[in-house]
Design an enzyme around this catalytic site. Structure first.
Site, PDB file in Angstrom:
ATOM      1  N   ASP A  10     -17.735  -4.963 -51.335  1.00 41.71           N
ATOM      2  CA  ASP A  10     -18.490  -5.660 -50.307  1.00 41.71           C
ATOM      3  C   ASP A  10     -18.233  -7.052 -49.963  1.00 41.71           C
ATOM      4  O   ASP A  10     -19.299  -7.867 -49.819  1.00 41.71           O
ATOM      5  CB  ASP A  10     -20.047  -5.429 -50.514  1.00 41.71           C
ATOM      6  CG  ASP A  10     -20.405  -3.992 -50.657  1.00 41.71           C
ATOM      7  OD1 ASP A  10     -19.533  -3.128 -50.385  1.00 41.71           O
ATOM      8  OD2 ASP A  10     -21.758  -3.516 -51.029  1.00 41.71           O
ATOM      9  N   LYS A 108     -20.372   2.878 -47.127  1.00 43.13           N
ATOM     10  CA  LYS A 108     -21.440   3.203 -47.847  1.00 43.13           C
ATOM     11  C   LYS A 108     -22.857   2.714 -47.256  1.00 43.13           C
ATOM     12  O   LYS A 108     -22.971   1.563 -46.586  1.00 43.13           O
ATOM     13  CB  LYS A 108     -21.346   2.975 -49.328  1.00 43.13           C
ATOM     14  CG  LYS A 108     -21.244   1.493 -49.665  1.00 43.13           C
ATOM     15  CD  LYS A 108     -21.017   1.151 -51.252  1.00 43.13           C
ATOM     16  CE  LYS A 108     -20.804  -0.184 -51.475  1.00 43.13           C
ATOM     17  NZ  LYS A 108     -22.161  -0.811 -51.025  1.00 43.13           N
ATOM     18  N   CYS A 153     -23.985  -3.698 -56.459  1.00 44.24           N
ATOM     19  CA  CYS A 153     -22.661  -2.886 -56.081  1.00 44.24           C
ATOM     20  C   CYS A 153     -21.754  -3.010 -57.010  1.00 44.24           C
ATOM     21  O   CYS A 153     -21.237  -1.663 -57.277  1.00 44.24           O
ATOM     22  CB  CYS A 153     -22.454  -3.103 -54.553  1.00 44.24           C
ATOM     23  SG  CYS A 153     -23.689  -2.713 -53.513  1.00 44.24           S
TER      24      CYS A 153
HETATM   25  C1  VGL Z   1     -25.635  -4.984 -52.192  1.00 45.87           C
HETATM   26  C2  VGL Z   1     -28.009  -5.269 -52.006  1.00 45.87           C
HETATM   27  C3  VGL Z   1     -27.891  -4.447 -50.729  1.00 45.87           C
HETATM   28  C4  VGL Z   1     -24.541  -5.401 -52.777  1.00 45.87           C
HETATM   29  C5  VGL Z   1     -25.521  -4.107 -51.008  1.00 45.87           C
HETATM   30  O1  VGL Z   1     -23.458  -5.278 -52.158  1.00 45.87           O
HETATM   31  O2  VGL Z   1     -24.617  -5.848 -53.999  1.00 45.87           O
HETATM   32  N1  VGL Z   1     -26.875  -5.260 -52.610  1.00 45.87           N
HETATM   33  N2  VGL Z   1     -26.918  -3.944 -50.171  1.00 45.87           N
END
Ligand code: VGL
Ligand code: ZN
Length: 199
Positions: A10, A108, A153
């Site tokens: 991410d 995702k 994540c």
């Molecule tokens: C994430 C919160 C919401 C992350 C993704 O990548 O850690 N955290 N969506």
């Protein structure tokens, strides 16, 4: 020795300073991550990828604020600002990320009713993303994780990876954390206990 595969979690605009769910210093990891990309045989990226009105967004729930929590059928779910909306600039990879070598991008969080922190399973801990099968079928046994955020994540992915039998390490200097209500300490402990190599 380098891992067989680097999984970059991410590393998207919305998790970097100026983004909708900015992680402090999130953009600082980009140069190191780019070095690791260059020096690892297989590169896989994950991309948080939510439809508008996703159930993990506080704005979807009347009277709820970001960083509160709600009960979902699959357990407790933290609520976030709207972020990483499919096709938006915020969902794009950080501009400086050398993403083009990636052999696979796992998206995702694309189902409205369930969030997915882990690259392997959605937040019900049951619905697979397909990543474990992909790695096995390609003979990849050793993986290294970097990216955002350490305590969400990245940690969920690392815990699932060891559970799935992969030799798993996290390069902590290639990660940055959200740290919501002690989540960083809790998830560092969980990773250590589970046998994730913390580097
Ligand atoms: C994430 C919160 C919401 C992350 C993704 O990548 O850690 N955290 N969506
Ligand atoms: Zn998300």
């Amino acid at each position: 020795m380098a891992a067989d595969a680097l999984i970059v979690i991410d590393l998207q605009n919305d998790f970097c300073p100026g983004g909708a769910l900015a992680v402090a210093g999130g953009d600082e990891v980009v140069p190191l991550v780019n070095d690791l990309i260059r020096n690892t045989e297989h590169v896989i990226l994950t991309q948080d990828w939510h439809p508008a009105g996703h159930s993990s967004f506080a704005s979807t729930h009347h009277g709820k604020q970001p960083f509160e929590a709600i009960d979902m059928p699959y357990g407790t779910q933290a609520l976030w600002p709207d972020h990483c909306i499919q096709g938006s600039r915020g969902a794009d990879f950080h501009t400086g990320l050398a993403w083009s070598k990636a052999e696979l991008v796992i998206r995702k969080g694309f189902r409205s009713g369930i969030d997915s922190y882990s690259a392997f399973f959605e937040n019900d801990r049951l619905t697979p993303t397909g990543l474990a099968g992909y790695l096995r079928e390609r003979g990849i046994g050793e993986i290294m994780l970097v990216g955002l955020a350490t305590d969400f994540c990245v940690a969920y992915s690392a815990l699932d990876a060891v559970k799935q039998g992969f030799a798993t390490s996290v390069r902590l200097d290639g990660c940055r954390a959200i740290d919501l209500n002690g989540s960083l300490d809790a998830m560092m402990g969980a990773m250590r206990d589970a046998g994730v190599k913390l580097l």
